[in-house]
Motif scaffolding. Structure first.
Motif, PDB file in Angstrom:
ATOM      1  N   ASP A 412       8.870   8.133   0.995  1.00 30.64           N
ATOM      2  CA  ASP A 412       9.238   7.298  -0.151  1.00 30.64           C
ATOM      3  C   ASP A 412       8.343   6.059  -0.175  1.00 30.64           C
ATOM      4  O   ASP A 412       8.763   4.962   0.194  1.00 30.64           O
ATOM      5  N   ILE A 413       7.119   6.238  -0.622  1.00 30.04           N
ATOM      6  CA  ILE A 413       6.184   5.098  -0.635  1.00 30.04           C
ATOM      7  C   ILE A 413       5.472   4.951  -1.981  1.00 30.04           C
ATOM      8  O   ILE A 413       4.505   4.198  -2.068  1.00 30.04           O
ATOM      9  N   MET A 414       5.937   5.649  -3.002  1.00 32.46           N
ATOM     10  CA  MET A 414       5.292   5.542  -4.302  1.00 32.46           C
ATOM     11  C   MET A 414       5.923   4.439  -5.143  1.00 32.46           C
ATOM     12  O   MET A 414       7.122   4.151  -5.039  1.00 32.46           O
ATOM     13  N   ALA A 415       5.091   3.829  -5.990  1.00 30.07           N
ATOM     14  CA  ALA A 415       5.573   2.822  -6.934  1.00 30.07           C
ATOM     15  C   ALA A 415       6.367   3.519  -8.040  1.00 30.07           C
ATOM     16  O   ALA A 415       6.304   4.744  -8.198  1.00 30.07           O
ATOM     17  N   PRO A 416       7.127   2.759  -8.824  1.00 30.41           N
ATOM     18  CA  PRO A 416       7.930   3.364  -9.893  1.00 30.41           C
ATOM     19  C   PRO A 416       7.125   4.211 -10.879  1.00 30.41           C
ATOM     20  O   PRO A 416       7.659   5.170 -11.454  1.00 30.41           O
ATOM     21  N   ASN A 417       5.819   3.898 -11.072  1.00 30.10           N
ATOM     22  CA  ASN A 417       5.034   4.686 -12.021  1.00 30.10           C
ATOM     23  C   ASN A 417       4.644   6.060 -11.490  1.00 30.10           C
ATOM     24  O   ASN A 417       4.078   6.887 -12.218  1.00 30.10           O
ATOM     25  N   GLY A 418       4.938   6.315 -10.192  1.00 28.41           N
ATOM     26  CA  GLY A 418       4.645   7.609  -9.600  1.00 28.41           C
ATOM     27  C   GLY A 418       3.171   7.858  -9.342  1.00 28.41           C
ATOM     28  O   GLY A 418       2.786   8.948  -8.906  1.00 28.41           O
ATOM     29  N   ILE A 419       2.342   6.868  -9.599  1.00 27.74           N
ATOM     30  CA  ILE A 419       0.894   7.010  -9.430  1.00 27.74           C
ATOM     31  C   ILE A 419       0.393   6.148  -8.274  1.00 27.74           C
ATOM     32  O   ILE A 419      -0.333   6.607  -7.401  1.00 27.74           O
TER      33      ILE A 419
END
Length: 665
Positions: A412-419
């Protein structure tokens, strides 16, 4: 035979006796058994071509056993018996001093005090090799000892292809490492090609002969840690008693505790390899060594209570530290990681819950299950970090592919934009906008005399030059200038030397050129001996790496590598003594292209012309690229350089108003 005679003979006339590897050596992990039977036969055929036919029968069986035991053919039998270290330049047999300087730098990279796995010719990073085998070392040293200043040695991934006629102005050595066709740059491709003996991972300064021990990264790490605390703390608040938690005490990562001490905090650095941790402790690069979690907790709490500046090495897994600190409610102010995650499946990262010894067995015997365990550990690792950052910890990726591999593991290390990643790269947040955009980067020099007093004089020269430059420096770079003056002023006191008499100093194009010019003058006047100039590839211009060096490039070009290629070509005809270009570096094979150089100063007018011509380009090539990407600091820096250098003409971007783009699509 004397040392000089052994160098000159190259491959011995008589086959040396087999030799035992020292039991206390820090050995490289056994590599994957990845070759087919036919490919293993090809690997033996490739290895035997270095030797006369009458040796083939004996060596074939021996090399087959090495391939079986280690996954590589290192040719241990050929390792020379003389001590490996950077000798004073005059001790090398050579027809030109430039070649002797390169021999000195090669031996420094393989010095057991400097190298991570010296028996396997690996300098740092778990796989950063100078050569693939000892036959390549012997041949290369022989070529360098016999070359003239009108020849150039071509190095193909550790293999000396030979001496070619050139000119005095040409580089003496051109190095390429791992330059495979782009579609063949997966980790398994590296395993296969390296096992076949046809390519190698040169890392950055390992395969380009410019590594100077952990000092080589300590300045950049110090800058990063200091500025991370500046982002975290209130203005004027001290970092004493504040915690910096990280992992890795190998080659490059071994700089972290020293940098923490200089930055003035409590550094907690976990390392699973007891030999690596003990080596750094014995070298004085870490203050305290503990192997018990309970002892670590007690020592950290004591340091907090007393607001100490201390570095603590914990022999164990960093995941356990993050989790235990969470349970104990020990607040971590800044956190990072510097394990070798560019090679996660071959010893670059050791999973939590498994011993170091068991992990090494699994790497060889159960590689797929080991991969599962690594990814499980990365998910745990990231989850523990997330719990700390929720409490206010500032975490940054140190460009070792931690976030990249954690994302591939499903952490779980992605930003809210998923990019984007949830956490920034240290280049995005600190080193890129504060240093690289303005042209500041890790300039290096090595005193070829081997005399500490020469290094002392170069420190004084560099400090004097920086102080003179700072008097007229614009406000935009005052902080960088002051940090670097403070660094060089305290360099000797901080006991940074491991191996050669070398120094690192962050400087911009003006600083590098003027310091080098002052060195060359002092050499010409007989005040100091010759000096080798260089830099880390981790710099303004040499490296295209979308997850590290060029992670603060936002015009879509961060996945291109034109800058690194232009850099090494441009340096080669502007006066570099040797140049290098590599596939792979701190973030992994296929993830980065990086280039470097070495330059020999001998006090002559010719050296003065070369240094001014090349150092200006070496930095400003990168600033120009960053300015075209619309980076504010780079735009400022390149405009300032064009005013100083009228013959420099750079294409500048026309800025576009954001409102103009709205509603177009």
């Amino acid at each position: 035979m004397t040392f000089q005679e052994q160098i000159l003979q190259g491959i011995p006339a008589e086959l040396p006796a087999r030799r035992e590897i020292p039991k206390d050596a820090n050995r490289a992990p056994k590599r994957k058994d990845i070759l087919s039977v036919e490919e293993k036969q090809l690997a033996i055929r490739n290895a035997l071509r270095y030797f006369p036919k009458e040796w083939h029968k004996e060596l074939a069986a021996e090399f087959a056993q090495e391939l079986k035991d280690y996954g590589r053919i290192y040719m241990y039998r050929l390792k020379p018996e003389y001590k490996m270290y950077a000798r004073p330049i005059e001790e090398y047999p050579a027809k030109c001093q430039q070649a002797a300087a390169i021999m000195m730098m090669i031996q420094n990279n393989l010095d057991p005090a400097v190298a991570q796995h010296p028996e396997e010719l690996i300098t740092y990073g778990g796989n950063g090799a100078v050569f693939q085998n000892w036959a390549q070392y012997l041949l290369t040293m022989q070529y360098l000892a016999t070359m003239t200043d009108e020849q150039t040695l071509n190095m193909y991934s550790g293999h000396p292809m030979g001496l070619f006629p050139s000119s005095k102005e040409a580089p003496r050595v051109v190095v390429t490492n791992g330059m495979v066709i782009p579609n063949y740059s997966s980790p398994d491709h590296w395993e296969k090609f390296n096992a076949l003996g046809v390519s190698q991972y040169g890392q950055m300064t390992a395969g380009s002969y410019m590594y100077i021990g952990p000092q080589g990264i300590v300045h950049g790490t110090t800058i990063t840690v200091m500025n991370a605390f500046r982002k975290m703390l209130k203005k004027g608040e001290s970092s004493k008693g504040k915690i910096f938690l990280t992992a890795g005490l190998g080659g490059m990562s071994g700089a972290q505790p020293k940098a923490g001490d200089i930055a003035g905090c409590i550094t907690v650095c976990a390392e699973v390899n007891p030999k690596a941790a003990t080596k750094r402790y014995e070298q004085g690069w870490v203050d305290v060594l503990v192997d018990s979690m309970d002892n670590l907790i007690a020592r950290v709490k004591q340091a907090q209570a007393n607001e100490e500046v201390v570095s603590i090495a914990y022999i164990g897994n960093v995941v356990d530290v993050w989790e235990r600190f969470d349970k104990e409610n020990i607040f971590v102010h800044i956190g990072s990681d510097q394990t070798s995650l560019h090679i996660p499946w071959t010893g670059g990262y050791y999973p939590a819950g498994i011993t170091y010894e068991e992990s090494n067995r699994m790497i060889r015997e159960e590689p797929e299950q080991f991969k599962v365990k690594v990814q499980e550990s990365l998910r745990r690792h990231a989850a523990a970090i997330n719990r700390h950052t929720a409490k206010g910890t500032y975490f940054f990726d140190y460009g070792n592919a931690f976030l990249l591999e954690a994302s591939r593991a499903g952490a779980d290390i992605m930003a809210p934009n998923g990019i984007d990643f949830r956490y920034p790269s240290y280049v995005q947040d600190i080193v890129g906008p504060m240093c690289f955009d303005y042209g500041f980067g890790p300039f290096r020099w090595v005193c070829a005399s081997g005399k500490p007093e020469d290094l002392d004089q170069t420190d004084e020269i560099a400090m004097r030059v920086l102080q003179e430059i700072m008097e007229n420096s614009p406000e935009e770079i005052q902080l960088q200038m002051q940090d670097n003056i403070t660094w060089i002023k305290n360099a000797k006191k901080n006991k940074l030397v491991v191996g050669s008499q070398a120094r690192i100093l962050y400087a911009d194009a003006e600083g590098r050129s003027k310091i080098a010019e002052a060195f060359n003058k002092a050499i010409g006047e007989g005040k100091i001996g010759p000096v080798v100039l260089g830099r880390d590839h981790h710099d303004v211009s040499g490296t295209d790496s979308p997850f590290r060096e060029t992670s603060n490039i936002y015009d879509g070009s961060k996945f291109t590598a034109d800058m690194a290629i232009q850099n090494v070509i441009g340096d080669s005809f502007r006066g570099a003594t040797w140049v290098s270009i590599h596939n792979g570096g701190g973030v992994g094979w296929g993830e980065v292209i990086n280039g470097g150089f070495g330059m020999f100063l001998d006090g002559t007018q010719e050296a003065d012309v070369r240094l001014k011509r090349m150092l200006l380009y070496d930095v400003n090539n990168g600033i120009a690229r960053r300015s075209w990407a619309r980076n504010d600091g780079a735009l400022f820096a390149i405009k300032r350089e064009m005013e100083r250098t009228p013959s420099l003409k750079i294409t500048l971007p026309n800025m576009v108003e954001d409102d103009l783009l709205k509603g177009l699509f």
